[in-house]
Design a protein around this motif. Structure first.
Motif, mmCIF file in Angstrom:
data_model
loop_
_atom_site.group_PDB
_atom_site.id
_atom_site.type_symbol
_atom_site.label_atom_id
_atom_site.label_comp_id
_atom_site.label_asym_id
_atom_site.label_seq_id
_atom_site.Cartn_x
_atom_site.Cartn_y
_atom_site.Cartn_z
ATOM 1 N N MET A 1 0.782 -1.025 -0.047
ATOM 2 C CA MET A 1 0.090 -0.005 0.063
ATOM 3 C C MET A 1 0.802 1.197 0.109
ATOM 4 N N ALA A 2 0.361 2.208 -0.846
ATOM 5 C CA ALA A 2 1.561 3.325 -0.970
ATOM 6 C C ALA A 2 1.119 4.298 0.316
ATOM 7 N N SER A 3 2.082 5.103 0.888
ATOM 8 C CA SER A 3 2.249 5.656 1.792
ATOM 9 C C SER A 3 1.144 6.783 1.969
ATOM 10 N N GLN A 4 0.761 7.431 0.940
ATOM 11 C CA GLN A 4 -0.334 8.393 0.765
ATOM 12 C C GLN A 4 -1.518 7.444 0.920
ATOM 13 N N GLU A 5 -1.781 6.668 0.584
ATOM 14 C CA GLU A 5 -3.062 5.858 0.629
ATOM 15 C C GLU A 5 -3.278 5.348 2.134
ATOM 16 N N ARG A 6 -2.029 4.827 2.594
ATOM 17 C CA ARG A 6 -1.999 4.410 4.004
ATOM 18 C C ARG A 6 -2.610 5.405 5.203
ATOM 19 N N GLU A 7 -1.721 6.957 4.663
ATOM 20 C CA GLU A 7 -2.137 8.015 5.794
ATOM 21 C C GLU A 7 -3.475 8.517 5.439
ATOM 22 N N ALA A 8 -4.181 8.477 4.115
ATOM 23 C CA ALA A 8 -5.506 8.696 4.258
ATOM 24 C C ALA A 8 -6.334 7.900 4.871
ATOM 25 N N LEU A 9 -6.080 6.527 4.718
ATOM 26 C CA LEU A 9 -6.859 5.613 5.477
ATOM 27 C C LEU A 9 -6.815 5.877 6.946
ATOM 28 N N ILE A 10 -5.714 6.131 7.575
ATOM 29 C CA ILE A 10 -5.506 6.360 8.888
ATOM 30 C C ILE A 10 -6.330 7.657 9.460
ATOM 31 N N ARG A 11 -6.198 8.613 8.469
ATOM 32 C CA ARG A 11 -6.957 9.785 8.990
ATOM 33 C C ARG A 11 -8.442 9.637 8.901
ATOM 34 N N GLN A 12 -8.813 8.944 7.858
ATOM 35 C CA GLN A 12 -10.282 8.583 7.887
ATOM 36 C C GLN A 12 -10.838 7.779 9.138
ATOM 37 N N TYR A 13 -9.852 6.818 9.564
ATOM 38 C CA TYR A 13 -10.249 5.939 10.912
ATOM 39 C C TYR A 13 -10.467 6.976 12.081
ATOM 40 N N ALA A 14 -9.358 7.811 11.926
ATOM 41 C CA ALA A 14 -9.149 8.932 13.193
ATOM 42 C C ALA A 14 -10.536 9.607 13.181
ATOM 43 N N ALA A 15 -10.926 9.920 12.019
ATOM 44 C CA ALA A 15 -12.238 10.727 11.949
ATOM 45 C C ALA A 15 -13.563 10.043 12.531
ATOM 46 N N GLY A 16 -13.370 8.553 12.329
ATOM 47 C CA GLY A 16 -14.552 8.042 12.642
ATOM 48 C C GLY A 16 -15.447 7.670 11.221
ATOM 49 N N GLU A 17 -14.762 7.861 10.335
ATOM 50 C CA GLU A 17 -15.372 7.741 8.929
ATOM 51 C C GLU A 17 -15.162 6.193 8.439
ATOM 52 N N ILE A 18 -14.315 5.479 8.730
ATOM 53 C CA ILE A 18 -14.185 4.126 8.444
ATOM 54 C C ILE A 18 -13.590 3.115 9.860
ATOM 55 N N THR A 19 -14.244 2.013 9.884
ATOM 56 C CA THR A 19 -13.585 0.984 10.823
ATOM 57 C C THR A 19 -12.375 0.305 10.854
ATOM 58 N N TRP A 20 -11.979 -0.202 11.924
ATOM 59 C CA TRP A 20 -10.943 -0.853 11.997
ATOM 60 C C TRP A 20 -11.160 -2.312 11.216
#
Length: 74
Positions: A1-20
């Motif tokens: 997984m690309a670094s930018q994609e990984r960061e975007a997913l983690i940001r979405q998780y922190a914002a409560g937009e996606i789940t574990w």
């Protein structure tokens, strides 16, 4: 997984937009990896809403922690 994609997913998780579960489906192998990513970005894990069958247990746990912190600071 690309670094930018990984960061975007983690940001979405922190914002409560996606789940574990969604993160696992995207390739994250363990929660320690997620916690490390959150730390690198200066973010915190999302806080679950106070609803559902575990609310009473969560409230008791929070009260225990508050009391322990008060006792320690006294």
């Amino acid at each position: 997984m690309a670094s930018q994609e990984r960061e975007a997913l983690i940001r979405q998780y922190a914002a409560g937009e996606i789940t574990w579960t969604a993160l696992r489906d995207c390739g994250f192998e363990n929660y320690v990896e997620v916690l490390g990513g959150l730390g690198e970005l200066g973010l915190r894990p999302p806080i679950a809403t106070m609803e559902g069958p575990n609310v009473a247990a969560r409230q008791r746990g929070r009260a225990l922690i508050r009391e322990a912190l008060k006792a320690r600071s006294a």
